[in-house]
Design a protein around this motif. Structure first.
Motif, mmCIF file in Angstrom:
data_model
loop_
_atom_site.group_PDB
_atom_site.id
_atom_site.type_symbol
_atom_site.label_atom_id
_atom_site.label_comp_id
_atom_site.label_asym_id
_atom_site.label_seq_id
_atom_site.Cartn_x
_atom_site.Cartn_y
_atom_site.Cartn_z
ATOM 1 N N GLU A 116 0.830 -1.195 0.000
ATOM 2 C CA GLU A 116 0.000 0.000 0.000
ATOM 3 C C GLU A 116 0.875 1.260 0.000
ATOM 4 N N ASP A 117 1.997 1.208 0.723
ATOM 5 C CA ASP A 117 2.930 2.337 0.725
ATOM 6 C C ASP A 117 3.518 2.557 -0.663
ATOM 7 N N MET A 118 3.847 1.464 -1.337
ATOM 8 C CA MET A 118 4.427 1.573 -2.678
ATOM 9 C C MET A 118 3.415 2.163 -3.653
ATOM 10 N N VAL A 119 2.191 1.695 -3.581
ATOM 11 C CA VAL A 119 1.140 2.214 -4.461
ATOM 12 C C VAL A 119 0.927 3.705 -4.193
ATOM 13 N N TYR A 120 0.915 4.102 -2.932
ATOM 14 C CA TYR A 120 0.737 5.510 -2.583
ATOM 15 C C TYR A 120 1.888 6.347 -3.132
ATOM 16 N N LEU A 121 3.111 5.844 -2.997
ATOM 17 C CA LEU A 121 4.283 6.539 -3.521
ATOM 18 C C LEU A 121 4.175 6.722 -5.031
ATOM 19 N N LEU A 122 3.802 5.676 -5.737
ATOM 20 C CA LEU A 122 3.679 5.756 -7.194
ATOM 21 C C LEU A 122 2.557 6.711 -7.606
ATOM 22 N N ARG A 123 1.472 6.737 -6.844
ATOM 23 C CA ARG A 123 0.390 7.689 -7.142
ATOM 24 C C ARG A 123 0.852 9.127 -6.945
ATOM 25 N N LYS A 124 1.618 9.372 -5.884
ATOM 26 C CA LYS A 124 2.145 10.719 -5.655
ATOM 27 C C LYS A 124 3.113 11.106 -6.776
ATOM 28 N N ALA A 125 3.962 10.173 -7.173
ATOM 29 C CA ALA A 125 4.908 10.450 -8.258
ATOM 30 C C ALA A 125 4.157 10.748 -9.548
ATOM 31 N N MET A 126 3.092 10.020 -9.823
ATOM 32 C CA MET A 126 2.307 10.280 -11.024
ATOM 33 C C MET A 126 1.606 11.637 -10.945
ATOM 34 N N ALA A 127 1.170 12.032 -9.760
ATOM 35 C CA ALA A 127 0.550 13.346 -9.604
ATOM 36 C C ALA A 127 1.558 14.443 -9.926
ATOM 37 N N VAL A 128 2.807 14.267 -9.478
ATOM 38 C CA VAL A 128 3.857 15.239 -9.794
ATOM 39 C C VAL A 128 4.121 15.234 -11.291
ATOM 40 N N ARG A 129 4.222 14.050 -11.847
ATOM 41 C CA ARG A 129 4.490 13.934 -13.289
ATOM 42 C C ARG A 129 3.379 14.597 -14.099
ATOM 43 N N ASN A 130 2.144 14.384 -13.694
ATOM 44 C CA ASN A 130 1.019 14.998 -14.399
ATOM 45 C C ASN A 130 0.999 16.506 -14.229
ATOM 46 N N ALA A 131 1.507 16.984 -13.104
ATOM 47 C CA ALA A 131 1.509 18.423 -12.833
ATOM 48 C C ALA A 131 2.626 19.144 -13.572
ATOM 49 N N GLU A 145 11.773 6.408 7.080
ATOM 50 C CA GLU A 145 12.173 7.821 7.097
ATOM 51 C C GLU A 145 12.392 8.356 5.687
ATOM 52 N N LYS A 146 13.066 7.584 4.832
ATOM 53 C CA LYS A 146 13.282 8.004 3.442
ATOM 54 C C LYS A 146 11.951 8.113 2.709
ATOM 55 N N TYR A 147 11.090 7.143 2.931
ATOM 56 C CA TYR A 147 9.766 7.140 2.313
ATOM 57 C C TYR A 147 8.996 8.401 2.717
ATOM 58 N N ASP A 148 8.969 8.687 4.019
ATOM 59 C CA ASP A 148 8.241 9.853 4.511
ATOM 60 C C ASP A 148 8.798 11.149 3.927
ATOM 61 N N ARG A 149 10.129 11.271 3.838
ATOM 62 C CA ARG A 149 10.732 12.468 3.240
ATOM 63 C C ARG A 149 10.354 12.589 1.770
ATOM 64 N N CYS A 150 10.354 11.467 1.063
ATOM 65 C CA CYS A 150 10.006 11.459 -0.355
ATOM 66 C C CYS A 150 8.547 11.883 -0.550
ATOM 67 N N ILE A 151 7.640 11.307 0.218
ATOM 68 C CA ILE A 151 6.219 11.645 0.105
ATOM 69 C C ILE A 151 6.006 13.127 0.396
ATOM 70 N N THR A 152 6.645 13.629 1.442
ATOM 71 C CA THR A 152 6.518 15.045 1.790
ATOM 72 C C THR A 152 7.000 15.930 0.642
ATOM 73 N N PHE A 153 8.132 15.566 0.052
ATOM 74 C CA PHE A 153 8.679 16.348 -1.057
ATOM 75 C C PHE A 153 7.756 16.302 -2.271
ATOM 76 N N LEU A 154 7.244 15.126 -2.600
ATOM 77 C CA LEU A 154 6.338 15.000 -3.748
ATOM 78 C C LEU A 154 5.046 15.783 -3.520
#
Length: 90
Positions: free
Chosen positions: A6-21, A72-81
């Protein structure tokens, strides 16, 4: 806490939102459990360069220390995205 699918899917969705933006992100998912996220920007000459990168390990066989570091890396990445998406107005 260990990262899960679920964390991986959430990360990929956030990355796609950035990519789309604004098309500034690239993700690679590796079969050994690593996910690498690169966020691109422009240098002073207008050339594309890596602004920030995250190497996150999604594996169930990690030590507790590895799990904490990955989280911790995941949380920093999500926050940045999320920040990038908000800046783009989405």
């Amino acid at each position: 806490m260990s990262l899960n699918i679920e964390d991986m899917v959430y990360l990929l969705r956030k990355a796609m939102a950035v990519r789309n933006a604004n098309n500034k992100v690239h993700c690679d998912c590796h079969s050994d459990g690593w996910v690498t996220v690169w966020v691109f920007g422009k240098d002073s000459n207008g050339e594309r360069q890596i602004e920030k990168s995250f190497d996150i390990y999604f594996c169930l066989c990690e030590t507790e220390e590895d799990k904490e570091e990955s989280r911790e890396k995941y949380d920093r990445c999500i926050t940045f995205l999320e920040q990038l998406v908000n800046e783009a107005g989405h």
